[in-house]
Design a protein around this motif. Structure first.
Motif, PDB file in Angstrom:
ATOM      1  N   PHE A 443      16.499  30.563  62.277  1.00  0.00           N
ATOM      2  CA  PHE A 443      17.393  30.114  62.550  1.00  0.00           C
ATOM      3  C   PHE A 443      17.160  30.093  64.163  1.00  0.00           C
ATOM      4  O   PHE A 443      17.499  28.486  64.111  1.00  0.00           O
ATOM      5  CB  PHE A 443      18.591  30.931  62.700  1.00  0.00           C
ATOM      6  N   GLN A 444      16.855  31.135  64.744  1.00  0.00           N
ATOM      7  CA  GLN A 444      16.515  31.048  65.836  1.00  0.00           C
ATOM      8  C   GLN A 444      15.783  29.665  66.058  1.00  0.00           C
ATOM      9  O   GLN A 444      15.441  29.163  67.243  1.00  0.00           O
ATOM     10  CB  GLN A 444      15.901  32.193  66.382  1.00  0.00           C
ATOM     11  N   ASP A 445      14.347  29.329  65.970  1.00  0.00           N
ATOM     12  CA  ASP A 445      13.372  28.988  65.742  1.00  0.00           C
ATOM     13  C   ASP A 445      13.945  27.333  65.340  1.00  0.00           C
ATOM     14  O   ASP A 445      13.095  26.175  65.862  1.00  0.00           O
ATOM     15  CB  ASP A 445      11.924  28.810  64.482  1.00  0.00           C
ATOM     16  N   ALA A 446      14.581  27.200  64.801  1.00  0.00           N
ATOM     17  CA  ALA A 446      15.454  25.947  64.397  1.00  0.00           C
ATOM     18  C   ALA A 446      16.671  25.595  65.485  1.00  0.00           C
ATOM     19  O   ALA A 446      16.064  24.152  65.877  1.00  0.00           O
ATOM     20  CB  ALA A 446      16.344  26.012  62.848  1.00  0.00           C
ATOM     21  N   ALA A 447      17.305  25.907  66.398  1.00  0.00           N
ATOM     22  CA  ALA A 447      17.550  26.697  66.941  1.00  0.00           C
ATOM     23  C   ALA A 447      16.420  25.407  68.764  1.00  0.00           C
ATOM     24  O   ALA A 447      17.599  25.032  68.667  1.00  0.00           O
ATOM     25  CB  ALA A 447      18.929  27.357  67.674  1.00  0.00           C
ATOM     26  N   VAL A 448      15.648  26.083  68.623  1.00  0.00           N
ATOM     27  CA  VAL A 448      15.406  25.659  70.012  1.00  0.00           C
ATOM     28  C   VAL A 448      14.624  24.891  69.674  1.00  0.00           C
ATOM     29  O   VAL A 448      14.815  23.838  70.327  1.00  0.00           O
ATOM     30  CB  VAL A 448      14.216  27.084  69.575  1.00  0.00           C
ATOM     31  N   THR A 449      14.432  24.171  68.450  1.00  0.00           N
ATOM     32  CA  THR A 449      13.690  23.147  68.169  1.00  0.00           C
ATOM     33  C   THR A 449      14.679  21.785  67.758  1.00  0.00           C
ATOM     34  O   THR A 449      14.330  21.157  68.897  1.00  0.00           O
ATOM     35  CB  THR A 449      13.223  23.062  66.633  1.00  0.00           C
ATOM     36  N   CYS A 450      15.911  21.976  67.972  1.00  0.00           N
ATOM     37  CA  CYS A 450      16.729  20.770  67.483  1.00  0.00           C
ATOM     38  C   CYS A 450      18.052  20.941  68.540  1.00  0.00           C
ATOM     39  O   CYS A 450      18.040  19.355  69.342  1.00  0.00           O
ATOM     40  CB  CYS A 450      17.440  20.870  66.591  1.00  0.00           C
ATOM     41  N   ILE A 451      17.507  22.161  69.207  1.00  0.00           N
ATOM     42  CA  ILE A 451      18.613  21.924  70.343  1.00  0.00           C
ATOM     43  C   ILE A 451      18.104  22.254  72.311  1.00  0.00           C
ATOM     44  O   ILE A 451      18.469  20.635  72.775  1.00  0.00           O
ATOM     45  CB  ILE A 451      19.923  22.963  70.802  1.00  0.00           C
TER      46      ILE A 451
END
Length: 926
Positions: A443-451
């Motif tokens: 979830f952390q990696d996905a949030a960094v990528t998308c936000i």
């Protein structure tokens, strides 16, 4: 060696080792040894419970086992001298750390002081669950069996070395690694991370150990943890000093356990030994509870005086102290809370514990019956894929919505579309990494990528926001009753401010000392804390503390809640703030690297903060001692500045100067006179230092002479000085002018010659710098320095003047900032204030000097000589002097001319007086 129920597993592993024909020769021995270690641990009559540091799976297994077994004695791998602190955990909000602190050391190198050991405690840890169970269950004894804090440093390769760099909350304290479980073989860790498709060790552990073991039964958990500990132990470098220290710890713990069993006679079946999985698989001869096992010789403790207490800790401090990934402890805490809610398991908790979720305590059921012989749980666990939880869409959806909301508050242009993108990307990343359920790391990696994309608009990046969302950097707090006396005294004395000092926010304190004299004690304490604590803990907004000043109003920003640790550690140094401050001042003045300026600073602080004449006199005497032994003048500017301030304070407040200050002036006068000629010549000594020496000598001259110093010493020192650098030459000229050896007219003539010499003009700016620095010693040269600067600006060519100006500005700012206002005021007084007046303005040094007023009466001796020219001629002839002394020769003002003649031959009147006083029969008069 036969391992009983694990024979089949051993054969299977040895078969796999033979199949690897190209594998290492030691592989069969390692694989067989892993199974042997598991069998050895399970065969021990005293149950060994392996744990991992701050692991939710270990904490959950611990809660289950304690409720089933209900042991009467719990042996815990924790420094044995920290035991008395455990009951104070009731007054704290976790996480906190047990601390042992020693500043008065013996048996260790002096430079290693102070010594500090910390052991962090979080609620999601097996050790806290064991402590809470033992302290809250009647009839249960908790025994700490690890080496003492003194032995921690005895066994360090270099006493005082740190185990790992940590953030400010723990500082450079040694961390007691209870349950440390991490490969010490770098290639193994790299291999595990690569094939596990994870970035760091914390993520690997969460995926392949935490989640599979969260719901495992006791035997499976214990066998798997011993297997992992044995693997890491056998692959660790055996020739390292750390490995030897680990084995000594195991010998120490088992020796203490056997001693306790022998004294109390407790049945080993009623005991539980909690230690790290690395230590559970111990193969040292001293391991085991059998009374016939040889004991380990425990060396005595040193004479160091250890103090103990609790300090606040935080998740980020624990991560930094033990090399964990940022956010891993917060994620572990969130996993702990979630698993408790799902399994409806009631953890153990100390009565009165602050913080955390309140849960109704459940009575312990009767102890469960013995499970019977040990069975092989490893084979099924190792051969079957891990049973991981499936996708929890509701949980993931909540994370995505919350992170978008939090990102908006921190300046990100996040939207609902970003929440959907984070949701889908989390599932995609989890699938790429071989797991059905996205972990917090996915979830952390996905949030960094998308936000986050390519910028961070605020103070926090998206990864930090995810940590806050998933639990945050929780910081503990020590309760009032668990604080040392000094910390409680600080809170009590600041109570009149009416603030909640335990609050973890910055609070503004307003002190109107004129209408509220009772707040003066709070002001005094705040200034002492300002000296002792970090800058952000106690910060003055309005008000100052200077010698001779009486404050009227003050304003403070107080952040004591987040700096509780520093206040608590002050309690390890003394009982009151005043005692600690006195010790700090003495320590600074008697430090081997202390200088006279350092001691004078301590004197000033003792006057500001403490009303202790004895302390001030001791520090002043130390300043005199240090000044007499100094062989350089690097600290001369600080010495001059501080002794001037102290003398001004004493003259304004006391009827007489203290004895130490008089000795400091006389010692300094002789000391600087001795070093002055060398300082003028040495290139290592700066102009600022020489100027400060002259400032001390000239400003303290009248006091020094009244105390018995000899002015001839200063005159000889100036005459012996032969500087070569232009700046120091200018300083020497200023010193000679102050002594009357160089009139102002001659000084002005020399400066004019410099400006007129093309070979010297490029170095003229350095002369000017020297004259500016001389104002410290000869302030009456201020008009002359303004005149010199004006002439330099008027006559120097631009290729020389323009590159010099930045150097002049930076030099004045760094070395003579206090002299700039003096020059500015003099220039404002000298130069016209308007442009119209500038056209008709003539510099005072170029204006014609007014003639002497005729009305001024000539000196009496001049009038007498002019009135009797014949007598004057006769005396002149007698002395062999030729010249016309008549009124016609001396002009219309004979008194003035004769006065000038007498001034030019000052020795003549004395000779005449001696001649006239001779007996009447003398040959000279005959």
């Amino acid at each position: 060696m036969s391992a009983g129920p694990f024979d089949a597993l051993r054969e299977q592993l040895l078969g796999a080792a033979e199949a690897l024909a190209g594998g290492p020769a030691a592989l069969p021995e390692i694989l067989a040894g892993l199974v042997d270690d598991v069998g050895l641990v399970l065969a021990e009559p005293l149950e060994i419970f392996p744990v991992c540091h701050h692991s939710p799976a270990s904490a959950l297994a611990m809660v289950r086992r304690l409720r089933e077994k209900q042991p009467k004695v719990v042996y815990l791998e924790l420094c044995e001298d920290l035991g008395p602190l455990l009951t104070e955990l009731r007054n704290c909000r976790l996480p906190v750390a047990l601390q042992a602190f020693a500043s008065d050391i013996e048996g260790f190198p002096p430079e290693s002081a102070p010594l500090s050991v910390i052991a962090p405690i979080t609620e999601a840890s097996a050790e806290y669950q064991a402590i809470a169970y033992a302290l809250e269950t009647p009839g249960v004894e908790l025994v700490l069996v690890d080496r003492s804090t003194d032995h921690v440093f005895q066994w360090q390769p270099v006493p005082g070395a740190t185990a790992a760099d940590a953030e400010e909350l723990h500082g450079d304290a040694i961390g007691v690694e209870l349950g440390d479980l991490r490969p010490r073989f770098a290639e193994l860790e790299e291999h595990l991370l690569h094939h596990g498709r994870v970035r760091h060790w914390s993520e690997w552990w969460d995926q392949f150990v935490e989640q599979p073991l969260a719901g495992a039964d006791h035997e499976t958990y214990r066998q798997v943890m011993v297997l992992i500990g044995s693997l890491f132990r056998r692959l660790a470098p055996h020739d390292s000093q750390r490995y030897d220290s680990d084995e000594d710890r195991e010998r120490y713990m088992w020796t203490r356990i056997r001693e306790h069993l022998a004294v109390t006679g407790t049945d080993r079946a009623d005991c539980l030994f909690i230690c790290g999985a690395f230590h559970a698989a111990s193969r040292v001869p001293e391991a085991g509870s059998d009374p016939s096992t040889p004991d380990f010789t425990i060396t005595p403790r040193t004479g160091s005086k250890w103090l103990y207490g609790l300090i606040p800790s935080s998740h980020s401090a624990i991560e930094a102290q033990f090399g964990l990934a940022p956010g891993s402890v917060s994620i572990a805490g969130a996993t702990w809370e979630k698993t408790l809610g799902r399994t409806r398991l009631t953890p153990f908790r100390l009565e009165g514990q602050k913080g955390g979720r309140k849960r109704a305590a459940k009575a312990l059921p009767p102890p469960a019956a013995d499970a019977g012989p040990v069975t092989d749980q490893l084979t099924g666990y190792l051969s079957a894929p891990a049973a991981l939880d499936g996708l929890d869409e509701e949980e993931l959806r909540g994370w995505c919505v919350d992170i978008v909301r939090l990102a908006r508050r921190n300046g990100y242009l996040a939207s609902t579309a970003d929440a959907i993108a984070v949701f889908e990307t989390s599932i995609l990343l989890a699938g790429m990494r071989g797991r059905a359920r996205p972990t917090p790391y996915d979830f952390q990696d996905a949030a960094v990528t998308c936000i986050e994309k390519d910028m961070v608009p605020g103070r926090r990046d998206v990864r930090r926001l995810c940590e806050i969302l998933l639990g945050g950097d929780r910081t503990g707090q020590v309760g009032y009753d668990a604080m040392p006396p000094l910390a409680r005294d600080v809170y009590d004395r600041l109570a009149p401010l009416g603030l909640n000092l335990e609050q973890r926010t910055i609070q503004r304190a307003l002190l109107d000392l004129a209408s509220g004299p009772e707040l003066a004690a709070c002001s005094q304490l705040l200034w002492m804390l300002r000296y002792l604590l970090p800058d952000h803990a106690v910060r003055p907004i309005m008000g100052s503390r200077r010698l001779g000043e009486t404050p009227i109003q003050e304003s403070w920003d107080l952040d004591l809640g987040r700096h509780q640790r520093t206040i608590i550690e002050l309690g390890y140094e003394g009982v009151t703030v005043e005692q600690v401050l006195e010790q700090r001042l003495r320590r600074a003045a008697w430090d081997p690297k202390a200088t006279a300026a350092t001691a004078l600073k301590a004197v000033e602080h003792s006057l500001l903060f403490l009303s202790s004449p004895r302390l001030t006199d001791d520090l002043g005497a130390r300043a005199v001692e240090l000044l007499s032994t100094e062989r350089d003048v690097d600290e001369a500017p600080a010495v001059l500045r501080r002794i001037r301030r102290l003398l001004a304070f004493y003259r304004a407040t006391t009827p007489a100067l203290p004895a130490w200050s008089e000795r400091f002036v006389t010692e300094g006068y002789a000391h600087y006179c001795t070093l002055l000629p060398v300082a003028f010549v040495e290139e290592e000594t700066g102009v600022r230092q020489v100027g400060a020496m002259l400032g001390f000598l000239f400003s303290m001259e009248s006091l020094a002479l009244s105390l018995g110093c000899d002015r001839t010493q200063l005159e000889l020192a100036v005459r012996q000085a032969h500087p070569e650098s232009p700046a120091k030459i200018a300083l020497l000229w200023a010193a000679r002018h102050q002594l009357g050896l160089l009139p102002l007219a001659d000084l002005r003539h020399r400066v004019d010659d410099l400006l007129g010499n093309p070979l010297v003009v490029p170095a003229f700016p350095q002369y000017v710098s020297g004259f500016v620095q001389s104002l410290e010693a000869v302030p009456r040269l201020t008009p002359f320095v303004v005149e010199t600067l004006s002439n330099a600006f008027a006559r120097l060519p631009d290729p020389i003047l323009l590159p010099w100006l930045p150097t002049l500005i930076t030099t004045l700012r760094s070395q003579a900032a206090e002299l700039v206002p003096v020059l500015t005021r003099e220039a404002a007084r000298t130069f016209p204030g308007t442009l119209t007046a500038l056209d008709a303005w003539t510099p005072p040094w170029l204006a014609p000097q007014p003639a002497a007023r005729a009305s001024s009466p000539p000196p009496a001796n001049a009038v007498l000589l002019a009135s009797h020219p014949a007598t004057t001629d006769a005396v002149a002839a007698l002395l062999g002097c030729e010249g016309d002394w008549s009124v016609a020769a001396t002009g219309p003002d004979p008194g003035t001319a004769v006065a000038e003649l007498l001034a030019a031959h000052a020795e003549s009147p004395s000779a005449i007086a001696a001649l006239l006083a001779a007996p009447s029969g003398g040959g000279a008069r005959g």
